[in-house]
Design an enzyme around this catalytic site. Sequence first.
Site, PDB file in Angstrom:
ATOM      1  N   CYS A 124      36.873  35.285  44.892  1.00 49.72           N
ATOM      2  CA  CYS A 124      37.881  34.390  44.292  1.00 49.72           C
ATOM      3  C   CYS A 124      38.168  33.156  45.150  1.00 49.72           C
ATOM      4  O   CYS A 124      38.793  32.208  44.683  1.00 49.72           O
ATOM      5  CB  CYS A 124      39.171  35.147  44.022  1.00 49.72           C
ATOM      6  SG  CYS A 124      38.962  36.456  42.812  1.00 49.72           S
ATOM      7  N   HIS A 266      44.833  30.296  43.307  1.00 49.49           N
ATOM      8  CA  HIS A 266      43.971  31.219  42.562  1.00 49.49           C
ATOM      9  C   HIS A 266      44.835  32.035  41.598  1.00 49.49           C
ATOM     10  O   HIS A 266      45.861  32.601  41.985  1.00 49.49           O
ATOM     11  CB  HIS A 266      43.248  32.140  43.546  1.00 49.49           C
ATOM     12  CG  HIS A 266      42.543  33.248  42.852  1.00 49.49           C
ATOM     13  ND1 HIS A 266      41.647  33.020  41.839  1.00 49.49           N
ATOM     14  CD2 HIS A 266      42.638  34.600  42.980  1.00 49.49           C
ATOM     15  CE1 HIS A 266      41.206  34.172  41.390  1.00 49.49           C
ATOM     16  NE2 HIS A 266      41.796  35.155  42.069  1.00 49.49           N
ATOM     17  N   ASN A 296      42.226  36.257  35.386  1.00 50.16           N
ATOM     18  CA  ASN A 296      41.642  35.916  36.686  1.00 50.16           C
ATOM     19  C   ASN A 296      40.152  35.636  36.481  1.00 50.16           C
ATOM     20  O   ASN A 296      39.372  36.561  36.250  1.00 50.16           O
ATOM     21  CB  ASN A 296      41.860  37.100  37.644  1.00 50.16           C
ATOM     22  CG  ASN A 296      41.246  36.869  39.016  1.00 50.16           C
ATOM     23  OD1 ASN A 296      40.451  35.950  39.216  1.00 50.16           O
ATOM     24  ND2 ASN A 296      41.602  37.724  39.966  1.00 50.16           N
TER      25      ASN A 296
HETATM   26  N1  ACO Z   1      48.108  49.434  32.048  1.00 45.40           N
HETATM   27  C1  ACO Z   1      49.002  50.403  32.293  1.00 45.40           C
HETATM   28  N2  ACO Z   1      49.183  50.945  33.496  1.00 45.40           N
HETATM   29  C2  ACO Z   1      48.408  50.494  34.502  1.00 45.40           C
HETATM   30  C3  ACO Z   1      47.424  49.494  34.313  1.00 45.40           C
HETATM   31  C4  ACO Z   1      47.303  48.961  33.026  1.00 45.40           C
HETATM   32  N3  ACO Z   1      46.426  47.988  32.724  1.00 45.40           N
HETATM   33  N4  ACO Z   1      46.821  49.256  35.493  1.00 45.40           N
HETATM   34  C5  ACO Z   1      47.378  50.082  36.393  1.00 45.40           C
HETATM   35  N5  ACO Z   1      48.321  50.844  35.781  1.00 45.40           N
HETATM   36  C6  ACO Z   1      49.172  51.869  36.368  1.00 45.40           C
HETATM   37  C7  ACO Z   1      48.562  52.510  37.592  1.00 45.40           C
HETATM   38  O1  ACO Z   1      47.622  53.498  37.208  1.00 45.40           O
HETATM   39  C8  ACO Z   1      49.772  53.079  38.277  1.00 45.40           C
HETATM   40  O2  ACO Z   1      50.103  54.294  37.653  1.00 45.40           O
HETATM   41  P1  ACO Z   1      50.652  55.516  38.535  1.00 45.40           P
HETATM   42  O3  ACO Z   1      51.909  55.025  39.158  1.00 45.40           O
HETATM   43  O4  ACO Z   1      50.817  56.596  37.503  1.00 45.40           O
HETATM   44  O5  ACO Z   1      49.568  55.783  39.544  1.00 45.40           O
HETATM   45  C9  ACO Z   1      50.862  52.060  37.946  1.00 45.40           C
HETATM   46  O6  ACO Z   1      50.380  51.302  36.846  1.00 45.40           O
HETATM   47  C10 ACO Z   1      51.177  51.113  39.089  1.00 45.40           C
HETATM   48  O7  ACO Z   1      49.922  50.723  39.676  1.00 45.40           O
HETATM   49  P2  ACO Z   1      49.835  49.629  40.772  1.00 45.40           P
HETATM   50  O8  ACO Z   1      48.406  49.440  41.178  1.00 45.40           O
HETATM   51  O9  ACO Z   1      50.831  49.921  41.854  1.00 45.40           O
HETATM   52  O10 ACO Z   1      50.352  48.388  39.924  1.00 45.40           O
HETATM   53  P3  ACO Z   1      50.699  46.985  40.435  1.00 45.40           P
HETATM   54  O11 ACO Z   1      52.032  46.610  39.995  1.00 45.40           O
HETATM   55  O12 ACO Z   1      50.332  46.814  41.884  1.00 45.40           O
HETATM   56  O13 ACO Z   1      49.664  46.090  39.596  1.00 45.40           O
HETATM   57  C11 ACO Z   1      47.623  44.932  39.928  1.00 45.40           C
HETATM   58  C12 ACO Z   1      48.276  46.284  39.716  1.00 45.40           C
HETATM   59  C13 ACO Z   1      47.899  44.082  38.718  1.00 45.40           C
HETATM   60  C14 ACO Z   1      46.125  45.149  40.095  1.00 45.40           C
HETATM   61  C15 ACO Z   1      48.191  44.277  41.190  1.00 45.40           C
HETATM   62  O14 ACO Z   1      48.151  45.176  42.251  1.00 45.40           O
HETATM   63  C16 ACO Z   1      47.460  43.031  41.588  1.00 45.40           C
HETATM   64  O15 ACO Z   1      47.576  42.007  40.934  1.00 45.40           O
HETATM   65  N6  ACO Z   1      46.739  43.057  42.727  1.00 45.40           N
HETATM   66  C17 ACO Z   1      46.118  41.876  43.277  1.00 45.40           C
HETATM   67  C18 ACO Z   1      44.907  41.407  42.529  1.00 45.40           C
HETATM   68  C19 ACO Z   1      44.375  40.145  43.222  1.00 45.40           C
HETATM   69  O16 ACO Z   1      45.076  39.403  43.843  1.00 45.40           O
HETATM   70  N7  ACO Z   1      43.132  39.893  43.150  1.00 45.40           N
HETATM   71  C20 ACO Z   1      42.665  38.675  43.821  1.00 45.40           C
HETATM   72  C21 ACO Z   1      41.433  38.841  44.392  1.00 45.40           C
HETATM   73  S1  ACO Z   1      40.345  39.560  43.270  1.00 45.40           S
HETATM   74  C22 ACO Z   1      38.796  39.015  43.717  1.00 45.40           C
HETATM   75  O17 ACO Z   1      38.570  38.419  44.734  1.00 45.40           O
HETATM   76  C23 ACO Z   1      37.737  39.340  42.766  1.00 45.40           C
END
Ligand code: ACO
Length: 349
Positions: A124, A266, A296
């Site tokens: 990214c 990003h 993204n």
């Molecule tokens: N729908 C419903 N529930 C979901 C989904 C979904 N699409 N995705 C995850 N969940 C659930 C998880 O399974 C978890 O359930 P659990 O508590 O029963 O285990 C719960 O939601 C919370 O999961 P988290 O991973 O803690 O959710 P979070 O609020 O952190 O959101 C996310 C996840 C969106 C991936 C976030 O962590 C994020 O944006 N991370 C950064 C991504 C990023 O910056 N990427 C940039 C670089 S990517 C690259 O270089 C290619």
Amino acid sequence: MSRAAVLCGLGGSLPERIVSNEELAEQLDTSDRWIRTRTGIGQRHVVAPGQSTSDLAVAAGAQALASARATAGQADDGADLVDPVDLVVLATSTPDRPCPATAPDVAHRLGLGHVPSFDVSAVCTGFVYALATAASMITAGIAGRALVIGADTFSTILDPADRTTRAIFGDGAGAVVLRAGDSGEPGALLGFDLGSDGSGADLITVRAGGSRQRSVPGPAAEGEEFFTMDGRPVFTRAVLDMSRSSQSLLERVGWNAAEVDKVVAHQANIRILNAVGEQLGLEEKQIVANLDRVGNTVAASIPLALRDAVAGGELQPGHRVLLTGFGGGLTWGSAALVWPELETGRPHR
Ligand code: ACO
């Protein structure tokens, strides 16, 4: 004044097919509400079968080249400003094939002749790394006019059963043209801050397909061909590293955060953008966001956000702009410029 790389063209391309949150919720255990509240994303574009990264890169590159020609046509001293492109740098982590690079094919299909062309792989952060590479080659006198493209088709490497990554990632390409100019001109790239931390290599990865897996006889373990991301630590690092990188570049360029008109970060997650804004003491109006419409798009994310901000009138000539990215590697990078007068035409989707 010193020799600098000056941004003089902008373009982008998105595949036709849109996948809404509702459509994802029909296939996976997720909901529009979860995706919107946790990420800010409403829909993403995905390639059709047979369509690849180079197809999007060619479309975005053609649009950026047309924008550069139209912009130069508007200049006082006329059409002789349009020198041929003599460098193509393509940021991608989803090349058409592992070998060779995708950039030579893109340059060929754009009719750019035998110009040097190569891929940059920084996930990214790829676009900022590619921009820094091309700008350095221009300031060093190795190139005079460069096409810099960020293009990715992450839909081709996602696990169809992974609700988290499928909710976030979309396909697309964005491109800019850089020309040699001087550091006092609008559009001149004023500085970069780049970094990496390989201790986080496992947080964002595709395990199979490279030399480590292929040096072992037999097929890859099940599922290892898919992209995986450990969301929570990535979230924390994205906020920390984009904030730190932005801050250190602002100090170098001599701007304070309040003087920046637009931060084009990003587009990973609206909560990450807001947290970076908070760390830097930014107001909401300073932060550009288009992830609700495209998700993204990895290396395409920053140039597509620029394109949408210009098309929507949010980004204006004379604005002080900070670009900042974070991605797999781990990698991060920032760039600063004053936004130039650009002819961009109507955005292609
Ligand atoms: N729908 C419903 N529930 C979901 C989904 C979904 N699409 N995705 C995850 N969940 C659930 C998880 O399974 C978890 O359930 P659990 O508590 O029963 O285990 C719960 O939601 C919370 O999961 P988290 O991973 O803690 O959710 P979070 O609020 O952190 O959101 C996310 C996840 C969106 C991936 C976030 O962590 C994020 O944006 N991370 C950064 C991504 C990023 O910056 N990427 C940039 C670089 S990517 C690259 O270089 C290619």
